[in-house]
Write an enzyme that holds these catalytic residues in place. Structure first.
Site, PDB file in Angstrom:
ATOM      1  N   SER A 196      60.971 -32.251  19.591  1.00 36.99           N
ATOM      2  CA  SER A 196      61.903 -32.889  18.665  1.00 36.99           C
ATOM      3  C   SER A 196      63.304 -32.755  19.243  1.00 36.99           C
ATOM      4  O   SER A 196      63.737 -31.649  19.562  1.00 36.99           O
ATOM      5  CB  SER A 196      61.805 -32.187  17.300  1.00 36.99           C
ATOM      6  OG  SER A 196      62.733 -32.723  16.398  1.00 36.99           O
ATOM      7  N   LYS A 243      60.318 -36.929  20.053  1.00 34.32           N
ATOM      8  CA  LYS A 243      60.744 -37.331  18.696  1.00 34.32           C
ATOM      9  C   LYS A 243      62.257 -37.252  18.639  1.00 34.32           C
ATOM     10  O   LYS A 243      62.843 -36.213  18.964  1.00 34.32           O
ATOM     11  CB  LYS A 243      60.107 -36.401  17.661  1.00 34.32           C
ATOM     12  CG  LYS A 243      60.696 -36.502  16.274  1.00 34.32           C
ATOM     13  CD  LYS A 243      59.809 -35.785  15.270  1.00 34.32           C
ATOM     14  CE  LYS A 243      60.608 -34.845  14.386  1.00 34.32           C
ATOM     15  NZ  LYS A 243      59.746 -34.133  13.407  1.00 34.32           N
ATOM     16  N   LYS A 252      65.640 -37.350  16.411  1.00 35.60           N
ATOM     17  CA  LYS A 252      66.195 -37.243  15.068  1.00 35.60           C
ATOM     18  C   LYS A 252      67.190 -38.384  14.881  1.00 35.60           C
ATOM     19  O   LYS A 252      68.015 -38.644  15.786  1.00 35.60           O
ATOM     20  CB  LYS A 252      66.891 -35.888  14.910  1.00 35.60           C
ATOM     21  CG  LYS A 252      65.918 -34.710  14.899  1.00 35.60           C
ATOM     22  CD  LYS A 252      65.034 -34.772  13.662  1.00 35.60           C
ATOM     23  CE  LYS A 252      64.384 -33.434  13.371  1.00 35.60           C
ATOM     24  NZ  LYS A 252      63.639 -33.481  12.099  1.00 35.60           N
ATOM     25  N   ASP A 299      62.617 -39.425  13.368  1.00 33.93           N
ATOM     26  CA  ASP A 299      62.544 -38.659  12.113  1.00 33.93           C
ATOM     27  C   ASP A 299      63.923 -38.677  11.459  1.00 33.93           C
ATOM     28  O   ASP A 299      64.904 -38.238  12.058  1.00 33.93           O
ATOM     29  CB  ASP A 299      62.114 -37.217  12.408  1.00 33.93           C
ATOM     30  CG  ASP A 299      61.949 -36.368  11.148  1.00 33.93           C
ATOM     31  OD1 ASP A 299      62.104 -36.902  10.024  1.00 33.93           O
ATOM     32  OD2 ASP A 299      61.666 -35.158  11.293  1.00 33.93           O
ATOM     33  N   GLU A 308      59.406 -41.201  10.691  1.00 34.65           N
ATOM     34  CA  GLU A 308      59.055 -40.085   9.814  1.00 34.65           C
ATOM     35  C   GLU A 308      60.096 -39.933   8.703  1.00 34.65           C
ATOM     36  O   GLU A 308      61.300 -39.919   8.981  1.00 34.65           O
ATOM     37  CB  GLU A 308      58.978 -38.814  10.669  1.00 34.65           C
ATOM     38  CG  GLU A 308      58.645 -37.534   9.926  1.00 34.65           C
ATOM     39  CD  GLU A 308      58.636 -36.325  10.875  1.00 34.65           C
ATOM     40  OE1 GLU A 308      58.631 -36.526  12.109  1.00 34.65           O
ATOM     41  OE2 GLU A 308      58.667 -35.186  10.383  1.00 34.65           O
ATOM     42  N   ASP A 336      56.664 -36.445   5.821  1.00 33.45           N
ATOM     43  CA  ASP A 336      56.780 -35.001   6.046  1.00 33.45           C
ATOM     44  C   ASP A 336      57.130 -34.358   4.697  1.00 33.45           C
ATOM     45  O   ASP A 336      56.227 -33.963   3.940  1.00 33.45           O
ATOM     46  CB  ASP A 336      57.862 -34.762   7.124  1.00 33.45           C
ATOM     47  CG  ASP A 336      58.262 -33.313   7.337  1.00 33.45           C
ATOM     48  OD1 ASP A 336      57.807 -32.444   6.592  1.00 33.45           O
ATOM     49  OD2 ASP A 336      59.077 -33.022   8.256  1.00 33.45           O
ATOM     50  N   LYS A 382      52.884 -29.400   7.751  1.00 36.95           N
ATOM     51  CA  LYS A 382      53.545 -28.128   8.033  1.00 36.95           C
ATOM     52  C   LYS A 382      52.976 -27.111   7.048  1.00 36.95           C
ATOM     53  O   LYS A 382      53.133 -27.291   5.830  1.00 36.95           O
ATOM     54  CB  LYS A 382      55.056 -28.239   7.810  1.00 36.95           C
ATOM     55  CG  LYS A 382      55.786 -29.120   8.814  1.00 36.95           C
ATOM     56  CD  LYS A 382      57.244 -29.271   8.439  1.00 36.95           C
ATOM     57  CE  LYS A 382      57.992 -30.105   9.465  1.00 36.95           C
ATOM     58  NZ  LYS A 382      59.338 -30.492   8.970  1.00 36.95           N
ATOM     59  N   GLY A 422      56.942 -28.961  12.961  1.00 32.70           N
ATOM     60  CA  GLY A 422      57.556 -27.712  13.396  1.00 32.70           C
ATOM     61  C   GLY A 422      58.761 -27.370  12.553  1.00 32.70           C
ATOM     62  O   GLY A 422      59.414 -28.261  11.993  1.00 32.70           O
TER      63      GLY A 422
END
Ligand code: NPQ
Ligand code: MG
Length: 368
Positions: free
Chosen positions: A135, A161, A163, A189, A214, A239, A263, A291
């Site tokens: 990430s 991934k 952000k 995400d 996400e 998520d 998660k 994570g």
């Protein structure tokens, strides 16, 4: 199994670089570790709450308070305890899934060490290693982002991934896709930073062949995600919204989620995480392990979970050195883009005494 004592250890580990998401910038990881003591074994668990309630409502000191005042007494009152009964004993306490998850996995680790069984075997793992994903935080500039991505790809990470947030979305995603080419697996995400009125804007991400977007919208907005899904070609992964198996089914059946990030902390433990994994498999929905910038304690357990059959997508399962120069356990390492599933009993790792001492902020113990 008889529990004789539970300890809480507050730790702080510096991050190798600041990690920025749509809800804030972290320079270090403050975490809460739970140690379960029995006459025959000790077990460790990690509470993934952050110091502030930015990702979800939980936060470190709130989780610790819930543990000390309600959760630890509830398991302490059991005449005998196994991990499979902990969840039921804690149902009288509403909420606090990250605190519950940490207590349950500490007890499960002790139980499995006593039985000489690895967590992966207990959960039903089917593979000896899992692919590593990373990430990548929001950066100050696109060149910095491309440098970071280059570094992670050179290290071997199999999926990137990014952000995103309003103001840091289409341009950085375009730049990364142009820079890395079509073959690299990329997803994004937003940690809930958009609203459904941003649908036309988010559709501008469609040309970049992302694996998924996400949690674009708020945690409680399943209807909004379903509406957004009808406007996007990019699949939506949830998520924050998925807090239980029931919520997972709702998200799937309403069309809000095509993919689910699991998660253990967010859903109240590894056993609940497995139930969500199972219900998603029954619906043909692929899942991956998320994570929370875990120390080696939580990280090793996440690797075991990621070895279950329906974890078919690459997770936010990174090596320790993605975040920490020095972990509190022997580091979780990546080789050729893969991380080996721990084979030792329980979670397979334990804190290194000296590293734990160095990271320690304070601790407390409750005799049962
Ligand atoms: C997510 N995690 O998928 C999160 C949330 C997150 C790896 O992107 C410090 C501690 C910083 C926990 C930043 C990843 C964090 C954190 C983000 C969790 O939404
Ligand atoms: Mg997320």
């Amino acid at each position: 199994m008889k529990l004789t004592r539970i300890e809480l250890h507050w730790v702080r580990l510096p991050l190798v670089a600041p990690f920025q998401t749509s809800f804030g910038t972290e320079h270090d990881r403050e975490a809460l570790l739970v140690k379960a003591v029995t006459p025959d074994a000790v077990g460790w668990g990690e509470c993934v709450a952050m110091p502030e309630p930015g990702y979800s409502a939980e936060y470190v000191d709130g989780a610790a308070d819930a543990l000390v005042r309600f959760l630890i007494p509830a398991v302490g009152a059991l005449p005998t305890v196994t991990a499979a009964t902990v969840g039921h004993a804690l149902t009288a306490v509403k909420g606090h899934p990250m605190a519950k998850a940490a207590l349950e996995i500490a007890i499960l680790d002790a139980q499995l060490r006593q039985a000489h069984m690895p967590l992966a075997e207990y959960l039903g793992a089917v593979r000896p290693a899992v692919p590593a994903g990373v990430s990548v935080g929001i950066m100050a500039s696109i060149p910095e982002l491309l440098d970071a991505v280059d570094g992670y790809l050179a290290a071997g990470y199999q999926r990137i991934k990014l952000k995103i947030q309003p103001g840091w979305d289409v341009a950085p995603v375009r730049a990364v896709r142009e820079h890395v080419g079509d073959a690299v697996a990329v997803q994004v995400d937003a940690n809930g930073a958009y609203t459904v009125t941003d649908a036309a804007h988010l559709a501008k991400l469609d040309p970049f062949d992302l694996l998924m977007i996400e949690q674009p919208l708020a945690e409680d907005d399943l209807r909004g995600h379903a509406a957004l899904a009808r406007r996007l070609r990019t699949p939506i992964c949830l998520d924050e919204s998925v807090t239980s198996p029931v919520r997972a089914v709702e998200a799937i059946e309403s069309g809000a989620a095509a993919i689910i990030n699991i998660k253990p902390g967010r859903v109240g433990g590894y056993l609940q995480a497995r139930r969500i994994h199972d219900v998603c498999a029954a619906h043909g929905v692929p899942v991956w392990v998320g994570g929370m910038v875990e120390t080696g304690i939580g990280r090793a357990a996440n690797v075991a979970l990621a070895a279950l059959p329906n974890f078919t997508l690459v997770g936010d399962v990174s090596a320790s050195d993605r975040f920490f120069a020095r972990d509190i356990t022997p580091p979780v390492v990546m080789r050729d883009g893969w991380i080996e599933v721990p084979t030792g009993p329980g979670i397979g790792v334990e804190p290194d005494e000296a590293a734990l001492k160095e990271a320690s902020l304070r601790s407390t113990g409750i005799d049962l």
